[in-house]
Design an enzyme around this catalytic site. Sequence first.
Site, PDB file in Angstrom:
ATOM      1  N   GLU A  34     -67.663 -27.355  20.442  1.00 40.08           N
ATOM      2  CA  GLU A  34     -68.078 -28.755  20.247  1.00 40.08           C
ATOM      3  C   GLU A  34     -67.342 -29.671  21.206  1.00 40.08           C
ATOM      4  OE1 GLU A  34     -71.021 -29.585  18.973  1.00 40.08           O
ATOM      5  OE2 GLU A  34     -70.391 -28.591  17.131  1.00 40.08           O
ATOM      6  N   THR A  36     -67.634 -29.614  24.260  1.00 39.38           N
ATOM      7  CA  THR A  36     -67.258 -28.832  25.439  1.00 39.38           C
ATOM      8  C   THR A  36     -68.332 -28.904  26.514  1.00 39.38           C
ATOM      9  OG1 THR A  36     -68.158 -26.944  24.251  1.00 39.38           O
ATOM     10  CG2 THR A  36     -65.766 -27.143  24.294  1.00 39.38           C
ATOM     11  N   GLY A 121     -81.869 -37.895  13.004  1.00 45.71           N
ATOM     12  CA  GLY A 121     -80.585 -38.609  12.971  1.00 45.71           C
ATOM     13  C   GLY A 121     -79.495 -37.853  12.237  1.00 45.71           C
ATOM     14  N   GLY A 123     -78.072 -34.994  13.464  1.00 41.14           N
ATOM     15  CA  GLY A 123     -77.282 -34.163  14.378  1.00 41.14           C
ATOM     16  C   GLY A 123     -77.870 -32.779  14.547  1.00 41.14           C
ATOM     17  N   SER A 127     -84.401 -35.023  18.596  1.00 43.99           N
ATOM     18  CA  SER A 127     -84.932 -35.612  19.826  1.00 43.99           C
ATOM     19  C   SER A 127     -85.109 -34.556  20.914  1.00 43.99           C
ATOM     20  CB  SER A 127     -84.079 -36.792  20.305  1.00 43.99           C
ATOM     21  OG  SER A 127     -82.772 -36.387  20.563  1.00 43.99           O
ATOM     22  N   GLU A 159     -82.910 -38.182  28.070  1.00 43.35           N
ATOM     23  CA  GLU A 159     -81.879 -38.797  27.211  1.00 43.35           C
ATOM     24  C   GLU A 159     -81.019 -39.772  28.013  1.00 43.35           C
ATOM     25  OE1 GLU A 159     -81.186 -38.676  24.038  1.00 43.35           O
ATOM     26  OE2 GLU A 159     -82.547 -37.063  23.439  1.00 43.35           O
ATOM     27  N   ASP A 171     -78.033 -29.344  23.820  1.00 40.24           N
ATOM     28  CA  ASP A 171     -79.168 -29.423  22.898  1.00 40.24           C
ATOM     29  C   ASP A 171     -80.452 -28.935  23.569  1.00 40.24           C
ATOM     30  OD1 ASP A 171     -77.171 -30.616  21.493  1.00 40.24           O
ATOM     31  OD2 ASP A 171     -77.975 -32.650  21.640  1.00 40.24           O
TER      32      ASP A 171
HETATM   33  C1  GLA Z   1     -74.161 -34.223  20.868  1.00 43.06           C
HETATM   34  C2  GLA Z   1     -74.623 -34.131  22.307  1.00 43.06           C
HETATM   35  C3  GLA Z   1     -74.312 -32.754  22.903  1.00 43.06           C
HETATM   36  C4  GLA Z   1     -72.856 -32.363  22.659  1.00 43.06           C
HETATM   37  C5  GLA Z   1     -72.467 -32.570  21.209  1.00 43.06           C
HETATM   38  C6  GLA Z   1     -71.008 -32.329  20.956  1.00 43.06           C
HETATM   39  O1  GLA Z   1     -74.909 -33.362  20.059  1.00 43.06           O
HETATM   40  O2  GLA Z   1     -76.014 -34.358  22.382  1.00 43.06           O
HETATM   41  O3  GLA Z   1     -74.625 -32.741  24.271  1.00 43.06           O
HETATM   42  O4  GLA Z   1     -72.010 -33.057  23.517  1.00 43.06           O
HETATM   43  O5  GLA Z   1     -72.783 -33.884  20.774  1.00 43.06           O
HETATM   44  O6  GLA Z   1     -70.697 -30.979  21.153  1.00 43.06           O
END
Ligand code: GLA
Length: 382
Positions: A34, A36, A121, A123, A127, A159, A171
């Site tokens: 995370e 990273t 929304g 996480g 999107s 994005e 993502d």
């Molecule tokens: C969000 C961002 C990703 C990543 C995470 C943290 O989800 O979209 O690119 O940076 O936070 O790991």
Amino acid sequence: MTLREQVEQDFRKRFGAAPTAVVRSPGRVNLIGEHTDYNDGFVLPIAIDREVWIALRPRDDRRVVVHSLDYDASLSFELGRISHTGTDWSEYVKGVAWALQEAGHTLRGLEAVMTGNVPRGAGLSSSAAVEMAMERAFATVSGLPWKPSEMALLGQRVENKWMGVNSGIMDQMIVAGGRENHALLIDCRSLSLQPVPVPTGAVVVVLDTGTRRGLVDSAYNERRGQCEQAARFFGVKALRDVDSRTLSARQNELDPLVRRRARHVITENERTLQAAEAMRAGDLTRLGKLMDASHDSLRDDFEVTNDALNTIVSLARAQPGCFGARMTGAGFGGCAVALVAPEQTDAFVRTLHEKYTQATGNTPHLYVCHAADGASVLETHR
Ligand code: GLA
């Protein structure tokens, strides 16, 4: 009715003919790695069986007509005349058309109906799921080849440039390239992907705290800035290039806050590589411990958890059959993820729901997930 049936049925009603293709595109949950990705590091996410679905057919002109069942709203625009008008779902559709054309692709018009069940929304990358779904839709009608990393970079461009959100590449990479029953070890510098089988002795459970914090974008950008500052201190391109030994040797020279931010990223990269090894070896105990350590580092060094995340994670860890649990995604609210023994999953979900509600007064949403394929195109039966 399945989501696929819904979009196909509505398409026939709305456009008076059958769609020629159906696209599905998953959300994602990150198991470890995370904050990273924007440090050129490693991540280990899975694509999940919560998806965006699009039924579509090409048009003979350059018009794009998309109806969203979830918003009960339609969008219509010309490919040669795309303008930015708002921040809602339609901007993702237009942003994708913009990015593909800007990259030199010639697009054909299309008409489409879209729906989905990726929580928004939370996480879970709803999107990125929409972006990759629309990219697959345009690629299908326009005869473009599907190269996951190229498509992921274009989605990230949507994005960053169209939506104004400064996110990394994780993502879009997992949504574009995911593999059923596998996590992907992604090298966010080279964009190489290594599928790692999810051990059969564990189930992935997503724990949505039901909390959302505002100002996530500015806190996210602040963390990125601190990481860049640390990379400059070490004279490297990104924190990916620093190991724990180098950090320990020079840590007293670093500003204490920047040192903690760097320590999270550097140790998280190491944990992520170790987690991929543990997964390959089917060592769930080790994998769980690495996830726990990741959360603690995100809480203490990177400081992106909130009370709800810390509470749900410690309650999850205390349940029988839980190998490990951590926050997932950007943080500041949203979701955590736990690895649970299959035979204990029902009891885990029931008890955690009750205990978390009692402890916080918030209602959680708990999703048992399976690792799914990345965005794909399905032929339609006529
Ligand atoms: C969000 C961002 C990703 C990543 C995470 C943290 O989800 O979209 O690119 O940076 O936070 O790991």
